[in-house]
Design an enzyme around this catalytic site. Structure first.
Site, PDB file in Angstrom:
ATOM      1  N   ASP A 164       0.852  -1.199   0.000  1.00 46.00           N
ATOM      2  CA  ASP A 164       0.000   0.000   0.000  1.00 46.00           C
ATOM      3  C   ASP A 164       0.882   1.241   0.000  1.00 46.00           C
ATOM      4  OD1 ASP A 164      -2.247   1.529   0.075  1.00 46.00           O
ATOM      5  OD2 ASP A 164      -2.716   1.138   2.167  1.00 46.00           O
ATOM      6  N   HIS A 202      -9.470  -1.887  -7.725  1.00 48.32           N
ATOM      7  CA  HIS A 202      -9.262  -0.691  -6.901  1.00 48.32           C
ATOM      8  C   HIS A 202      -8.333   0.328  -7.571  1.00 48.32           C
ATOM      9  CE1 HIS A 202      -8.924   1.827  -3.450  1.00 48.32           C
ATOM     10  NE2 HIS A 202      -7.654   1.541  -3.237  1.00 48.32           N
TER      11      HIS A 202
END
Ligand code: HEM
Length: 292
Positions: free
Chosen positions: A132, A203
């Site tokens: 991330d 995403h």
């Protein structure tokens, strides 16, 4: 004036998020001045909710509450509070104690309503195993994305933080075939390579920062959290306004084209708040925009 230093730093090993509401009829001025002097912007980052500005009868340009998104499926809760403190360090016990000190300092005006502990997982991975923060803008681009500039004294050097606690259903996630897991994100988990043929719901397709008009760059400092048997991601993103984050959230929830983010297969937000992080100087956090 400079930004609160942590905003432009990599994530720490541990962080503690504290959320406060204003006590009824309390005058927050003394508490805010004390808190501004006590926060160094590195181990303690201060974020102000719109309610504080309203109570002080000031208007901080760009500061607003977390949006209501009535058409979003699943629901995106708005749980706006008056203050947010982001405590950062390498030892969770120290963060608890620092939080208690700051809590006591402002107790005449503010009451703590939520505390969430978060931590760095391996090399900045979500608990699903995906890295991330890869596409975070760096250096000058990070400043351009995350820090308000050219808006006047008191606002320049500040940043607008979106904070959301997401709860993962890791059993549902674990039951997905690996190819579907990768498709949720649009990246291959281990290599972190973007998939050439990622579905529109992936995403990274929903949030591709250069695909917005205007471009929607933010600096993300998200970290996993766990409490008892529950776990997920504390999403934290800094922008020069709230607009980029809000555009991403709207696209994730199908507002632009009816397609929802595939992350919703296994995760959903429990909370959501917007906080303005004032600039700082040698004396501490600068609250001149609030008239303090
Ligand atoms: C539980 C929720 C979430 C998880 C697990 C998650 C995880 C990830 C991962 C693994 C990536 C790919 C690597 C990277 O560039 O960082 C990513 C990218 C990104 N995420 Fe999230 N994210 C979540 C929620 C959100 C939310 C709520 C937003 C904003 C509203 C957001 C904005 C972004 C952006 C802007 C990117 C980079 C897109 C690009 O330009 O390629 N994420 N996220």
């Amino acid at each position: 004036m400079t930004p609160q230093a942590a905003i432009l730093q990599p994530i720490p090993d541990h962080a503690r998020h504290l959320f406060f509401d204003l006590k009824p009829a309390a005058d927050p001025r003394v508490a805010l001045r004390a808190l501004a002097a006590a926060c160094d912007g590195l181990t303690a980052v201060l974020g102000i909710g719109v309610r504080v500005a309203e109570t002080l009868r000031t208007d901080v340009a760009g500061l607003r509450g977390f949006p209501e998104l009535p058409d979003a499926r699943p629901a995106i809760p708005a749980t706006q509070h008056a203050l947010w403190l982001w405590l950062r360090g390498d030892e969770p016990g120290d963060l608890l104690l620092l939080g208690r000190q700051l809590q006591t300092l402002i107790a005449p005006a503010f009451t703590v309503v939520q505390a969430i502990d978060s931590f760095r997982h391996r090399d900045s991975r979500d608990l699903t195993g995906y890295e991330d923060g890869t596409e975070n803008p760096k250096d000058a681009a990070a400043v351009e994305a995350a820090i308000a500039q050219g808006l006047g004294a008191g606002i320049d050097g500040s940043s607008f933080a979106a904070v959301q606690q997401w709860l993962h259903d890791l059993s549902t996630y674990d039951a997905l075939p690996r190819v579907e897991q990768d498709n949720c994100f649009g990246r291959e988990r281990d290599s972190n390579e973007e998939l050439d043929d990622a579905p529109e719901s992936a995403h990274v397709k929903r949030t591709a920062q250069e695909d917005f008009e205007p471009e929607a760059f933010v600096v993300r400092r998200s970290m996993p959290w766990m409490a008892g048997a529950d776990a997920g991601l504390m999403c934290l993103a800094f922008g020069k306004s709230f607009d980029a984050y809000e555009a991403q959230l709207r696209r994730m929830t199908g507002h632009d084209d009816g397609i929802s983010d595939a992350l919703f297969t296994f995760t959903r937000p429990l909370t959501g708040g917007y906080y303005w992080c004032p600039p700082q100087d040698a004396a501490g956090i600068d609250l001149q925009a609030l008239g303090l």
